[in-house]
Write a protein that holds these residues in place. Structure first.
Motif, PDB file in Angstrom:
ATOM      1  N   SER A 154       0.834  -1.200   0.000  1.00  0.00           N
ATOM      2  CA  SER A 154       0.000   0.000   0.000  1.00  0.00           C
ATOM      3  C   SER A 154       0.869   1.252   0.000  1.00  0.00           C
ATOM      4  O   SER A 154       2.080   1.176   0.215  1.00  0.00           O
ATOM      5  N   CYS A 155       0.225   2.391  -0.239  1.00  0.00           N
ATOM      6  CA  CYS A 155       0.917   3.675  -0.149  1.00  0.00           C
ATOM      7  C   CYS A 155      -0.081   4.758   0.254  1.00  0.00           C
ATOM      8  O   CYS A 155      -1.269   4.653  -0.029  1.00  0.00           O
ATOM      9  N   GLN A 156       0.435   5.758   0.925  1.00  0.00           N
ATOM     10  CA  GLN A 156      -0.356   6.912   1.339  1.00  0.00           C
ATOM     11  C   GLN A 156      -0.320   7.964   0.233  1.00  0.00           C
ATOM     12  O   GLN A 156       0.721   8.165  -0.398  1.00  0.00           O
TER      13      GLN A 156
ATOM     14  N   HIS B 280      -4.240   0.409  -1.906  1.00  0.00           N
ATOM     15  CA  HIS B 280      -3.819  -0.977  -1.743  1.00  0.00           C
ATOM     16  C   HIS B 280      -3.801  -1.613  -3.128  1.00  0.00           C
ATOM     17  O   HIS B 280      -4.760  -1.469  -3.891  1.00  0.00           O
TER      18      HIS B 280
ATOM     19  N   MET C 157       1.962   5.873  -8.554  1.00  0.00           N
ATOM     20  CA  MET C 157       2.021   5.353  -7.180  1.00  0.00           C
ATOM     21  C   MET C 157       1.856   3.841  -7.187  1.00  0.00           C
ATOM     22  O   MET C 157       2.550   3.116  -6.456  1.00  0.00           O
TER      23      MET C 157
ATOM     24  N   ARG D 276       8.559  -2.016  -5.871  1.00  0.00           N
ATOM     25  CA  ARG D 276       9.219  -2.320  -4.595  1.00  0.00           C
ATOM     26  C   ARG D 276       9.002  -3.792  -4.222  1.00  0.00           C
ATOM     27  O   ARG D 276       9.922  -4.462  -3.729  1.00  0.00           O
TER      28      ARG D 276
ATOM     29  N   THR E  14      -5.386   5.929   1.303  1.00  0.00           N
ATOM     30  CA  THR E  14      -4.381   4.867   1.310  1.00  0.00           C
ATOM     31  C   THR E  14      -4.752   3.917   0.181  1.00  0.00           C
ATOM     32  O   THR E  14      -5.871   3.399   0.147  1.00  0.00           O
TER      33      THR E  14
ATOM     34  N   VAL F 158       4.511   0.838  -5.810  1.00  0.00           N
ATOM     35  CA  VAL F 158       4.191  -0.263  -4.892  1.00  0.00           C
ATOM     36  C   VAL F 158       4.574  -1.598  -5.527  1.00  0.00           C
ATOM     37  O   VAL F 158       5.211  -2.450  -4.892  1.00  0.00           O
TER      38      VAL F 158
END
Length: 164
Positions: A27-29, A110, A72, A79, A108, A76
């Motif tokens: 996930s990322c903000q 996902h 974004m 990475r 957020t 994710v």
């Protein structure tokens, strides 16, 4: 389901993948500063830059560019691919990209995917490709982005066994 927090041992090759396999990438903000910075550089539409301008649109408030949402998502996924040692060779593209709902600062995201096809190359036996349906949801579980990715990947070298 593969989880970003517990990667499998050893490199992952095309031969390790199966149709129906699900992966949660992580996930990322979404930050306000990043939404504006991305928009200033790559998608300078008023509703990505200003609360006031966005309030006059169907977004109602500052919204991230769809391309920023894609970037974004790629962060994710990349990475996770690096952390798990996947034998990826890049991608020739994506199909059926859809921005389903706005993404806002504070959300957020996902990222997960399900493999829909695994195909060894007929002309290059050391590689192949797979297709997966990717879904990005917000913190409420609402899908905001979907696409089908096509990924090139190395096959397991002859004689090499998968690590347990």
């Amino acid at each position: 389901m593969t989880d970003a927090a517990s990667p499998p041992a050893g490199p992952i090759y095309l031969d390790d993948l199966a149709v129906g396999q699900e992966t949660y990438f992580g996930s990322c903000q979404v930050s306000r500063d990043e939404v504006i910075a991305f928009a200033e550089r790559y998608d300078p539409q008023p509703f990505h830059l200003s609360d006031e301008a966005a309030a006059k649109t169907h977004f109602g408030r500052l919204a991230a560019s769809g391309w920023h949402t894609c970037a974004m998502t790629m962060g994710v996924i990349a990475r996770h691919v690096v952390a798990t040692g996947q034998a990826g060779l890049g991608s020739p593209g994506i199909d059926e990209l859809r921005w389903l709902k706005p993404v806002y600062p504070g959300d957020t995201l996902h990222v997960s995917a399900t493999i829909v096809e695994v195909r060894p190359s007929r002309s290059k036996p050391e590689i192949g490709s797979f297709r997966s349906g990717t879904v990005v949801t917000n913190q409420d579980g609402v899908p905001v982005l979907t696409f089908t990715s096509i990924v090139l990947m190395r096959r397991r070298p002859a004689g090499e066994q998968r690590e347990a």
